[in-house]
Design a protein around this motif. Structure first.
Motif, PDB file in Angstrom:
ATOM      1  N   PHE A  27       0.826  -1.206   0.000  1.00 48.17           N
ATOM      2  CA  PHE A  27       0.000   0.000   0.000  1.00 48.17           C
ATOM      3  C   PHE A  27       0.859   1.254   0.000  1.00 48.17           C
ATOM      4  O   PHE A  27       1.507   1.579   0.996  1.00 48.17           O
ATOM      5  CB  PHE A  27      -0.898  -0.023   1.239  1.00 48.17           C
ATOM      6  CG  PHE A  27      -1.910   1.082   1.310  1.00 48.17           C
ATOM      7  CD1 PHE A  27      -2.982   1.116   0.441  1.00 48.17           C
ATOM      8  CD2 PHE A  27      -1.797   2.074   2.262  1.00 48.17           C
ATOM      9  CE1 PHE A  27      -3.936   2.122   0.516  1.00 48.17           C
ATOM     10  CE2 PHE A  27      -2.733   3.088   2.362  1.00 48.17           C
ATOM     11  CZ  PHE A  27      -3.810   3.114   1.480  1.00 48.17           C
ATOM     12  N   GLY A  29      -0.596   4.230  -0.963  1.00 51.91           N
ATOM     13  CA  GLY A  29      -1.496   5.366  -0.820  1.00 51.91           C
ATOM     14  C   GLY A  29      -1.815   6.012  -2.149  1.00 51.91           C
ATOM     15  O   GLY A  29      -2.555   6.997  -2.197  1.00 51.91           O
ATOM     16  N   SER A  34      -4.809   1.937  -3.402  1.00 50.27           N
ATOM     17  CA  SER A  34      -5.945   2.351  -2.569  1.00 50.27           C
ATOM     18  C   SER A  34      -7.225   1.653  -3.010  1.00 50.27           C
ATOM     19  O   SER A  34      -8.041   1.231  -2.168  1.00 50.27           O
ATOM     20  CB  SER A  34      -6.118   3.870  -2.621  1.00 50.27           C
ATOM     21  OG  SER A  34      -4.999   4.528  -2.038  1.00 50.27           O
ATOM     22  N   ALA A  50      -3.534  -3.290   4.979  1.00 53.40           N
ATOM     23  CA  ALA A  50      -2.704  -2.468   4.100  1.00 53.40           C
ATOM     24  C   ALA A  50      -1.349  -2.287   4.770  1.00 53.40           C
ATOM     25  O   ALA A  50      -1.281  -2.018   5.975  1.00 53.40           O
ATOM     26  CB  ALA A  50      -3.356  -1.111   3.856  1.00 53.40           C
ATOM     27  N   ALA A  66      -0.621   7.931   2.707  1.00 57.35           N
ATOM     28  CA  ALA A  66      -1.009   6.525   2.871  1.00 57.35           C
ATOM     29  C   ALA A  66      -1.772   6.328   4.176  1.00 57.35           C
ATOM     30  O   ALA A  66      -2.802   5.635   4.216  1.00 57.35           O
ATOM     31  CB  ALA A  66       0.223   5.630   2.830  1.00 57.35           C
ATOM     32  N   VAL A  69      -5.303   7.887   3.742  1.00 59.96           N
ATOM     33  CA  VAL A  69      -6.204   7.153   2.858  1.00 59.96           C
ATOM     34  C   VAL A  69      -6.631   5.830   3.495  1.00 59.96           C
ATOM     35  O   VAL A  69      -7.775   5.390   3.333  1.00 59.96           O
ATOM     36  CB  VAL A  69      -5.541   6.923   1.484  1.00 59.96           C
ATOM     37  CG1 VAL A  69      -6.443   6.081   0.579  1.00 59.96           C
ATOM     38  CG2 VAL A  69      -5.251   8.261   0.816  1.00 59.96           C
ATOM     39  N   ALA A  70      -5.728   5.186   4.221  1.00 60.24           N
ATOM     40  CA  ALA A  70      -6.108   3.964   4.933  1.00 60.24           C
ATOM     41  C   ALA A  70      -7.235   4.253   5.916  1.00 60.24           C
ATOM     42  O   ALA A  70      -8.171   3.438   6.078  1.00 60.24           O
ATOM     43  CB  ALA A  70      -4.898   3.380   5.653  1.00 60.24           C
ATOM     44  N   ILE A  73     -10.518   4.518   4.052  1.00 60.75           N
ATOM     45  CA  ILE A  73     -11.033   3.202   3.676  1.00 60.75           C
ATOM     46  C   ILE A  73     -11.546   2.448   4.897  1.00 60.75           C
ATOM     47  O   ILE A  73     -12.507   1.676   4.821  1.00 60.75           O
ATOM     48  CB  ILE A  73      -9.932   2.391   2.961  1.00 60.75           C
ATOM     49  CG1 ILE A  73      -9.554   3.073   1.645  1.00 60.75           C
ATOM     50  CG2 ILE A  73     -10.358   0.950   2.717  1.00 60.75           C
ATOM     51  CD1 ILE A  73      -8.275   2.538   1.021  1.00 60.75           C
ATOM     52  N   HIS A  77      -3.862  -0.567   8.973  1.00 63.45           N
ATOM     53  CA  HIS A  77      -2.676  -0.083   8.280  1.00 63.45           C
ATOM     54  C   HIS A  77      -1.427  -0.362   9.101  1.00 63.45           C
ATOM     55  O   HIS A  77      -1.318   0.076  10.247  1.00 63.45           O
ATOM     56  CB  HIS A  77      -2.792   1.424   8.013  1.00 63.45           C
ATOM     57  CG  HIS A  77      -1.679   1.981   7.175  1.00 63.45           C
ATOM     58  ND1 HIS A  77      -1.140   3.234   7.393  1.00 63.45           N
ATOM     59  CD2 HIS A  77      -0.996   1.454   6.127  1.00 63.45           C
ATOM     60  CE1 HIS A  77      -0.194   3.460   6.509  1.00 63.45           C
ATOM     61  NE2 HIS A  77      -0.087   2.392   5.734  1.00 63.45           N
ATOM     62  N   ALA A 164     -12.118   4.555  -7.821  1.00 67.70           N
ATOM     63  CA  ALA A 164     -11.741   5.387  -6.681  1.00 67.70           C
ATOM     64  C   ALA A 164     -12.764   6.488  -6.440  1.00 67.70           C
ATOM     65  O   ALA A 164     -13.089   6.820  -5.290  1.00 67.70           O
ATOM     66  CB  ALA A 164     -10.353   5.990  -6.917  1.00 67.70           C
ATOM     67  N   LEU A 169     -12.679   8.196  -2.689  1.00 68.11           N
ATOM     68  CA  LEU A 169     -11.309   8.308  -2.201  1.00 68.11           C
ATOM     69  C   LEU A 169     -10.688   9.634  -2.634  1.00 68.11           C
ATOM     70  O   LEU A 169     -10.822  10.051  -3.790  1.00 68.11           O
ATOM     71  CB  LEU A 169     -10.458   7.146  -2.723  1.00 68.11           C
ATOM     72  CG  LEU A 169     -10.895   5.740  -2.292  1.00 68.11           C
ATOM     73  CD1 LEU A 169      -9.979   4.687  -2.910  1.00 68.11           C
ATOM     74  CD2 LEU A 169     -10.886   5.625  -0.766  1.00 68.11           C
TER      75      LEU A 169
END
Length: 286
Positions: A27, A29, A34, A50, A66, A69-70, A73, A77, A164, A169
């Motif tokens: 991952f 990001g 993603s 991730a 990263a 964004v984790a 979601i 992470h 996405a 996202l």
């Protein structure tokens, strides 16, 4: 592609992931990994993880992205730290630098997967990637038997961005971001000093609001590339002065602007011999 056709592809990816006992997603990001992480989280819930590999080639801002964004979601992470500079084959920076980097990075993913009792590592390779010129990193993906669900189900880059957007996202429109070592021309040794000054230089461009850019390090000469539609901003005298002063402080001897603008692979072997770059130089004052 029609919405139903993409829906079918995404459903097929979810089904394929759901058949696994769990997955670790390599991952970064970026938009590709993603989307894979979001699909894996849909399919497996807490059994999807991730993982971001931290090293000298990863800009701090990319790690921050990263992490953010984790959280968007909702996926677990993890991070793991290693150094490509421990590998002399990587440092030598030959045509297979990306192969050596990807092998080490994905190897760390497998270590995390083993620790978690997970048998599958996924990455974000999509169906558009194999046709984009010299990609030695893809050989590492194949050799290590990494599962690339986007590639396996023929999902192209444009479709990844559409997926996405469906997930909401924040990286749906994020430009591709290769690791910092890609800024050093093939054949020039990769060092921590070069990686550090490139990261500092690109931080300036990000601060000035540029969206698509690279700072190439030609053994002390900085070659700034920005998207063609951002060239006027790069030619602004205030930016020129800031670039010259900031990049000199970062350790560069000379600072130039490439008037051809940003393009991928501009320091790769495939582009050697294409003629001289058209540059405007921002001279370093004595």
């Amino acid at each position: 592609m029609s919405a139903p056709a993409l829906d079918a592809k995404l459903d097929a990816v979810r089904d394929a992931l759901a058949d696994r006992d769990g997955v670790v997603v390599a991952f970064s990001g970026g938009v590709d990994s993603s989307v894979v992480a979001a699909l894996a989280h849909d399919a497996l819930g807490d059994d999807a993880v991730a993982c971001t590999a931290r090293s000298e080639t990863l800009p701090a801002e990319e790690l921050d992205d990263a992490t953010r964004v984790a959280e968007e979601i909702g996926i677990r992470h993890e991070t793991v730290t290693f150094s490509e500079l421990d590998n002399p084959d990587f440092v030598a920076n030959d045509d297979d630098r990306c192969y050596h980097c990807r092998t080490m990075r994905l190897g760390k993913m497998y270590e995390v997967a083993r620790d978690l009792g997970i048998g599958t590592v996924c990455d974000g390779t999509n169906a558009s990637d194999p046709g984009e010129g010299h990609r030695p990193g893809l050989r590492a993906v194949e050799e290590l038997e990494v599962f690339s669900p986007l590639l396996a189900h023929d999902i192209t880059k444009d479709e990844v961005r559409e997926a996405a957007e469906r997930y909401g996202l924040s990286v749906a429109d994020k430009p591709s971001m290769a690791c910092l070592s890609s800024r050093i021309p093939t054949g020039l040794e990769v060092t921590e000093e070069k990686l550090s000054r490139v990261e500092k230089a690109e931080r300036l461009l990000r601060t000035w609001g540029f969206s698509q850019f690279r700072v190439r390090d030609h053994d002390g000469l900085a070659r700034i590339e920005v998207a063609p539609d951002e060239l006027d901003a790069a030619l602004d005298s205030d930016f020129a002065r800031a670039a010259r002063e900031h990049l000199t402080d970062a350790g560069f001897d000379h600072v130039t602007l490439d008037l051809q603008g940003y393009r991928t692979g501009s320091v790769s072997p495939a582009e050697e011999g294409d003629g001289p770059d058209l540059e405007q130089e921002y001279p370093v004052r004595d």
